[in-house]
Design a protein around this motif. Structure first.
Motif, PDB file in Angstrom:
ATOM      1  N   ALA A 254       0.836  -1.201   0.000  1.00 31.92           N
ATOM      2  CA  ALA A 254       0.000   0.000   0.000  1.00 31.92           C
ATOM      3  C   ALA A 254       0.873   1.255   0.000  1.00 31.92           C
ATOM      4  CB  ALA A 254      -0.930   0.002   1.205  1.00 31.92           C
ATOM      5  N   PHE A 255       1.944   1.211   0.779  1.00 27.07           N
ATOM      6  CA  PHE A 255       2.836   2.359   0.866  1.00 27.07           C
ATOM      7  C   PHE A 255       3.527   2.618  -0.456  1.00 27.07           C
ATOM      8  CE2 PHE A 255       2.445   2.910   5.303  1.00 27.07           C
ATOM      9  CZ  PHE A 255       2.976   4.150   5.540  1.00 27.07           C
ATOM     10  N   ALA A 256       3.934   1.541  -1.109  1.00 26.98           N
ATOM     11  CA  ALA A 256       4.710   1.705  -2.324  1.00 26.98           C
ATOM     12  C   ALA A 256       3.854   2.240  -3.473  1.00 26.98           C
ATOM     13  CB  ALA A 256       5.362   0.378  -2.707  1.00 26.98           C
ATOM     14  N   PHE A 257       2.623   1.714  -3.580  1.00 29.46           N
ATOM     15  CA  PHE A 257       1.860   2.037  -4.782  1.00 29.46           C
ATOM     16  C   PHE A 257       0.705   3.000  -4.550  1.00 29.46           C
ATOM     17  CE2 PHE A 257       3.675  -2.189  -5.449  1.00 29.46           C
ATOM     18  CZ  PHE A 257       4.449  -1.903  -6.559  1.00 29.46           C
ATOM     19  N   LEU A 258       0.233   3.088  -3.305  1.00 23.59           N
ATOM     20  CA  LEU A 258      -1.001   3.835  -3.099  1.00 23.59           C
ATOM     21  C   LEU A 258      -0.823   4.960  -2.085  1.00 23.59           C
ATOM     22  CD1 LEU A 258      -3.180   0.637  -2.873  1.00 23.59           C
ATOM     23  CD2 LEU A 258      -3.185   2.214  -4.772  1.00 23.59           C
ATOM     24  N   GLN A 259       0.401   5.464  -1.965  1.00 22.93           N
ATOM     25  CA  GLN A 259       0.660   6.426  -0.906  1.00 22.93           C
ATOM     26  C   GLN A 259      -0.175   7.685  -1.042  1.00 22.93           C
ATOM     27  OE1 GLN A 259       4.598   7.847  -0.340  1.00 22.93           O
ATOM     28  NE2 GLN A 259       4.244   8.204   1.809  1.00 22.93           N
ATOM     29  N   LYS A 260      -0.413   8.077  -2.304  1.00 24.15           N
ATOM     30  CA  LYS A 260      -1.224   9.248  -2.587  1.00 24.15           C
ATOM     31  C   LYS A 260      -2.595   9.138  -1.915  1.00 24.15           C
ATOM     32  CE  LYS A 260      -3.083   9.042  -6.814  1.00 24.15           C
ATOM     33  NZ  LYS A 260      -3.150   9.065  -8.279  1.00 24.15           N
ATOM     34  N   TYR A 261      -3.189   7.931  -2.011  1.00 17.61           N
ATOM     35  CA  TYR A 261      -4.511   7.726  -1.411  1.00 17.61           C
ATOM     36  C   TYR A 261      -4.441   7.705   0.107  1.00 17.61           C
ATOM     37  CZ  TYR A 261      -5.916   6.484  -6.098  1.00 17.61           C
ATOM     38  OH  TYR A 261      -6.171   6.522  -7.426  1.00 17.61           O
ATOM     39  N   LEU A 262      -3.304   7.199   0.604  1.00 14.16           N
ATOM     40  CA  LEU A 262      -3.130   7.079   2.045  1.00 14.16           C
ATOM     41  C   LEU A 262      -3.085   8.458   2.687  1.00 14.16           C
ATOM     42  CD1 LEU A 262      -2.907   4.222   3.081  1.00 14.16           C
ATOM     43  CD2 LEU A 262      -0.494   4.547   3.382  1.00 14.16           C
ATOM     44  N   THR A 263      -2.289   9.374   2.114  1.00 12.63           N
ATOM     45  CA  THR A 263      -2.180  10.705   2.708  1.00 12.63           C
ATOM     46  C   THR A 263      -3.466  11.502   2.487  1.00 12.63           C
ATOM     47  OG1 THR A 263      -0.791  11.096   0.791  1.00 12.63           O
ATOM     48  CG2 THR A 263       0.263  11.194   2.921  1.00 12.63           C
ATOM     49  N   ARG A 264      -4.142  11.242   1.348  1.00 15.14           N
ATOM     50  CA  ARG A 264      -5.381  11.966   1.101  1.00 15.14           C
ATOM     51  C   ARG A 264      -6.434  11.589   2.145  1.00 15.14           C
ATOM     52  NH1 ARG A 264      -7.441  11.047  -4.569  1.00 15.14           N
ATOM     53  NH2 ARG A 264      -5.462  12.014  -5.083  1.00 15.14           N
ATOM     54  N   GLY A 265      -6.490  10.290   2.470  1.00 13.88           N
ATOM     55  CA  GLY A 265      -7.449   9.840   3.471  1.00 13.88           C
ATOM     56  C   GLY A 265      -7.194  10.495   4.808  1.00 13.88           C
ATOM     57  N   PHE A 266      -5.920  10.663   5.110  1.00 12.05           N
ATOM     58  CA  PHE A 266      -5.529  11.301   6.354  1.00 12.05           C
ATOM     59  C   PHE A 266      -6.076  12.717   6.415  1.00 12.05           C
ATOM     60  CE2 PHE A 266      -2.113   9.109   8.727  1.00 12.05           C
ATOM     61  CZ  PHE A 266      -2.444   9.654   9.950  1.00 12.05           C
ATOM     62  N   GLY A 267      -5.891  13.460   5.312  1.00 18.65           N
ATOM     63  CA  GLY A 267      -6.301  14.854   5.282  1.00 18.65           C
ATOM     64  C   GLY A 267      -7.805  15.014   5.404  1.00 18.65           C
ATOM     65  N   ALA A 268      -8.547  14.085   4.776  1.00 15.61           N
ATOM     66  CA  ALA A 268      -9.993  14.235   4.746  1.00 15.61           C
ATOM     67  C   ALA A 268     -10.654  13.691   5.997  1.00 15.61           C
ATOM     68  CB  ALA A 268     -10.562  13.525   3.525  1.00 15.61           C
ATOM     69  N   GLY A 269      -9.908  12.958   6.779  1.00 17.78           N
ATOM     70  CA  GLY A 269     -10.487  12.290   7.936  1.00 17.78           C
ATOM     71  C   GLY A 269     -10.954  13.246   9.006  1.00 17.78           C
TER      72      GLY A 269
END
Lengths: 273, 299
Positions: A254-269
């Motif tokens: 997840a970190f390698a390929f989907l980091q963009k989504y991971l940080t976005r989720g953080f911001g919107a949470g």
């Protein structure tokens, strides 16, 4: 220039201190048993070996636990995302009585401690004859995953301009048609973020698995690996570290390929400052 | 009576809206609302976990609980743990966020590395730390002895106050990335003009932090502190796996007490009473947080 170098050194030493336990986990998992007891311990394995990974996959229940975790997290994510996407659409774009209170109830349940819900849930699962099944865990995991996903998706949904939907409605689309053709494509990145977070939450859950499942056949990784620690006569640290690394593989992906989504989720949470 | 097409459409929409939220409501009632009420109901019984047999005892569980030293010790432990680990998370989190906000080499790699402890399973985190803490072969003791800080191996988890300190440190390590990300996101939205103006007024870096950065971070920090306080207060996995509440009950927090009462001592009713009291204490923070969120949404 000198100041920049010093600053970078300082930042990177702090980062490496934080990351050190994870580095040590990988190093330990690759060390032969003998090197583990060496004093002083070597910072890198002298003769790296994958024997612990082989043992883990061949001689333990690790693969069963892994399969259970995959099934459990996937099922929870699918159910929760399905229910929460419709729910979030309703909470943001429809008006009816009690909508605001409902939104606050979602937030309330999102903060609720699992330890309160677990006692009645345990009794419920025993009565329904669902104890010791993966299904009972899927049900139990919705207690924290659904409020979480709803709250996250609600804020993603609120970020989509209302005009887009109105335009589609003027053009003669039905509400659900507009949802499918206009809202859903816009929401997709948000859905991916939320799904990712839900998956990780379920993957890492421990308490419900500890209480509700007591058989090796349906144990997920968290309690399964912990059981390997408790039940072994002398603790084999390199085996446990190998298990820890393997357990973190989906995360690393997840970190390698989907980091963009991971940080976005953080911001919107919850923390939308 | 208004029977205009507009009103009809709105009624239809409201019905569709309710239909869409219905699955959520059903699941909520089944797995959250019902268990919540059942927990309160259970707390009025004396109930033996394996057979689920028992009798109605009214509020006597609550009376017993308040008279028991164990409850107050656990409450104190919970507060020490929450305040300790939360303050560390905030300080470390702000510090790291300020550093990562600057131009650093390989910044995105640094951010990923910082984020990792937060996403890794608590089981993994605890296993790794127990290995680091190992008294004979653990790297921590080795480094401390090697550098002459201590001459005897330190017992990190088996004695007090070490166990509480270790627990607080591991908690800070695991959860401070949350603060980093939240603060970092806010830092990026502070207008440069504010710093420019402060610089013209002759403010140094420290004055700029206190006069510009900190006031700008205030709102997001309130939210972070409330959320993390709630989450740290109810933390179970990390404490249960790291110390199990020991030595004896020196690090036993309220969630661990609930678990022990229900599944080790088999007193389901008493456990429910503990859980309800714990929730009542948390309710204060939860209401403040919910109010905060509602106000922000209204504005």
């Amino acid at each position: 220039m000198m100041r920049r170098l010093l600053f970078n050194l300082m930042v990177w030493s702090a980062v490496l201190i934080v990351a050190f336990p994870l580095f040590w986990m990988v190093v330990t998992s690759l060390k032969p048993q003998l090197e583990l007891w060496a004093r002083p311990p070597a910072f890198l394995p002298i003769e790296p070996t994958v024997e612990h990974y082989v043992t883990l996959l061949q001689d333990t229940n690790f693969l069963v636990y892994f399969r259970n975790s995959i099934f459990l997290s996937t099922a929870t994510t699918l159910v929760v995302i399905g229910v929460a996407t419709l729910g979030a659409y309703s909470l943001v774009r429809f008006t009816y009585r009690g909508r605001e209170s409902l939104a606050m109830l979602v937030l309330f349940t999102y903060l609720l401690p699992s330890v309160v819900l677990i006692l009645p849930l345990y009794l419920m699962m025993v009565k329904l004859g669902l104890a010791n099944t993966l299904f009972s865990l899927v049900l139990a995991y919705t207690t924290f995953a659904l409020p979480y996903a709803l709250w996250l998706l609600r804020s993603f949904m609120a970020g989509i301009p209302e005009d887009l939907e109105s335009a589609a409605l003027v053009d003669g689309a039905s509400r659900m048609g507009a949802f499918r053709d206009v809202i859903f494509p816009q929401l997709l990145p948000g859905i991916i973020s939320t799904a990712l977070f839900t998956f990780i939450l379920s993957w890492n859950e421990y308490l419900f698995a500890l209480v509700l499942v007591n058989s090796d056949a349906s144990r997920p990784l968290t309690t399964g690996v912990m059981n390997m620690l408790i039940s072994s006569f002398n603790i084999e640290w390199s085996l446990l570290m190998a298990a820890s690394v393997m357990m973190s593989v989906p995360l690393i992906i997840a970190f390698a390929f989907l980091q963009k989504y991971l940080t976005r989720g953080f911001g919107a949470g919850a923390v939308k400052g | 009576m208004s029977r205009s097409p507009q009103a009809l459409l709105e009624r239809r929409y409201a019905r569709l809206g309710l239909l869409l939220i219905a699955p959520t409501i059903v699941v909520f009632c089944a797995v959250i609302v019902y268990p919540l009420l059942a927990a309160i109901y259970l707390s009025l019984f004396q109930l033996y976990t394996p057979t689920l047999e028992g009798s109605f005892v009214g509020i006597s569980n609550y009376r017993d609980l308040l008279a028991r030293g164990e409850f107050w010790i656990s409450l104190r432990n919970t507060l020490v743990w929450t305040v300790g680990t939360l303050s560390l998370q905030i300080v470390l989190g702000i510090g790291m966020a300020l550093m990562l906000h600057q131009a650093v080499w390989f910044r995105s790699l640094a951010r990923s590395l910082i984020l990792f402890p937060y996403f890794v399973s608590t089981v993994v985190a605890v296993l790794v730390w127990r290995w680091l803490f190992n008294d004979l072969y653990g790297i921590l003791n080795h480094m401390l002895i090697g550098s002459g800080v201590v001459d005897m191996p330190v017992d990190y988890l088996g004695s007090m106050p070490n166990a509480m300190i270790s627990m607080i440190l591991v908690g800070a390590w695991k959860y401070f990335p949350f603060v980093v990300i939240a603060v970092l996101a806010r830092l990026q939205t502070i207008p440069d003009a504010l710093y420019e103006a402060a610089r013209i007024d002759g403010a140094g870096p420290i004055a700029r932090f206190f006069d510009v950065t900190l006031p700008q971070l205030r709102d997001v920090l309130v939210v972070i502190i409330l959320l993390r306080a709630i989450w740290d207060f109810k933390e179970f996995d990390l404490i249960f796996l790291l110390t199990g509440g020991g030595p004896v009950i020196s690090t036993q927090t309220l969630p661990l007490l609930v678990y022990k009462e229900a599944f080790a001592l088999n007193q389901m009713g008493m456990a429910a009473a503990y859980a309800v009291v714990m929730m009542a204490i948390m309710l204060v923070f939860m209401i403040v947080y919910i109010r905060q969120t509602r106000e922000k949404e209204a504005s």
